[in-house]
Design an enzyme around this catalytic site. Structure first.
Site, PDB file in Angstrom:
ATOM      1  N   ASN A 118      38.838  52.148  27.217  1.00  0.00           N
ATOM      2  CA  ASN A 118      39.850  52.568  26.388  1.00  0.00           C
ATOM      3  C   ASN A 118      40.540  53.578  27.136  1.00  0.00           C
ATOM      4  O   ASN A 118      40.017  55.045  27.212  1.00  0.00           O
ATOM      5  CB  ASN A 118      39.376  53.230  24.965  1.00  0.00           C
ATOM      6  CG  ASN A 118      40.775  53.969  24.159  1.00  0.00           C
ATOM      7  OD1 ASN A 118      41.810  53.689  24.616  1.00  0.00           O
ATOM      8  ND2 ASN A 118      40.367  54.540  23.052  1.00  0.00           N
ATOM      9  N   CYS A 126      38.610  55.742  19.884  1.00  0.00           N
ATOM     10  CA  CYS A 126      37.431  55.146  19.985  1.00  0.00           C
ATOM     11  C   CYS A 126      36.280  55.947  19.536  1.00  0.00           C
ATOM     12  O   CYS A 126      34.905  55.399  19.118  1.00  0.00           O
ATOM     13  CB  CYS A 126      37.340  54.666  21.321  1.00  0.00           C
ATOM     14  SG  CYS A 126      37.462  56.006  22.490  1.00  0.00           S
ATOM     15  N   GLU A 155      38.150  65.125  11.608  1.00  0.00           N
ATOM     16  CA  GLU A 155      38.605  64.223  10.778  1.00  0.00           C
ATOM     17  C   GLU A 155      38.080  64.107   9.324  1.00  0.00           C
ATOM     18  O   GLU A 155      38.389  63.394   8.418  1.00  0.00           O
ATOM     19  CB  GLU A 155      38.488  62.720  11.322  1.00  0.00           C
ATOM     20  CG  GLU A 155      39.487  62.783  12.716  1.00  0.00           C
ATOM     21  CD  GLU A 155      39.351  61.552  13.260  1.00  0.00           C
ATOM     22  OE1 GLU A 155      38.605  60.762  12.848  1.00  0.00           O
ATOM     23  OE2 GLU A 155      40.116  61.344  14.440  1.00  0.00           O
TER      24      GLU A 155
END
Length: 166
Positions: A118, A126, A155
């Site tokens: 990625n 990811c 998060e």
């Protein structure tokens, strides 16, 4: 061929846009304390900085629509990277779950390779892909597993639900 890079800093994290011929070839992530922001930022980098600050404030970052270059990736890798944007912030999927979603139920290792390839971490998150039972495995971006854990904590991923998230 014109190449350049621009670092943008948030409070804790930094992102570097790596440009080549007006395409973003990669995005690097680092700890903000380890880098210096570029003196002059392009309009795209200014947008990225604003999004990074929103992200760190736990608001919807609304990542800018940048001219990402996916040309060096296989179709499977591109599909895997695109699937990352469907994982809600603060949640995770295992490599096996991702493989099943991509139509390759025995392809967990292929998903792992796609995550390692990625070129746009954080923007294509990811770090939200974990090992079986929530184990913290693999994160090839700068900062390794410590960075992965910090992003997941930011998060709101819940400690206790993910064994490796102390």
């Amino acid at each position: 061929m014109t190449t350049s890079g621009e670092w943008v800093l948030g409070q804790r994290f930094a992102l570097r846009l790596n440009w080549e011929d007006r395409l973003v070839r990669s995005v690097e992530v680092a700890w903000a304390e380890d880098v210096r922001e570029s003196e002059r930022l392009s309009p795209a980098a200014e947008e990225l900085k604003a999004a990074l600050l929103r992200y760190e404030a736990r608001k919807g970052p609304n990542w800018p629509d940048l001219p990402f270059d996916f040309s060096g990736m296989s179709e499977f890798q591109q599909a895997a990277i695109e699937e990352l944007r469907r994982i809600p912030s603060g949640t995770t999927r295992t490599y096996g779950e991702m493989a099943a979603l991509l139509g390759r139920p025995k392809g967990a290792q292929a998903v792992g390779r796609a995550m390692g390839a990625n070129p746009f971490p954080v923007l294509y998150p990811c770090h939200r892909v974990v090992g079986a039972n929530g184990a913290m495995t693999g994160f090839s971006a700068s900062g390794g597993i410590a960075m992965k854990k910090a992003l997941l904590r930011l998060e709101g991923a819940e400690q206790g639900l993910l064994p490796g998230l102390e």
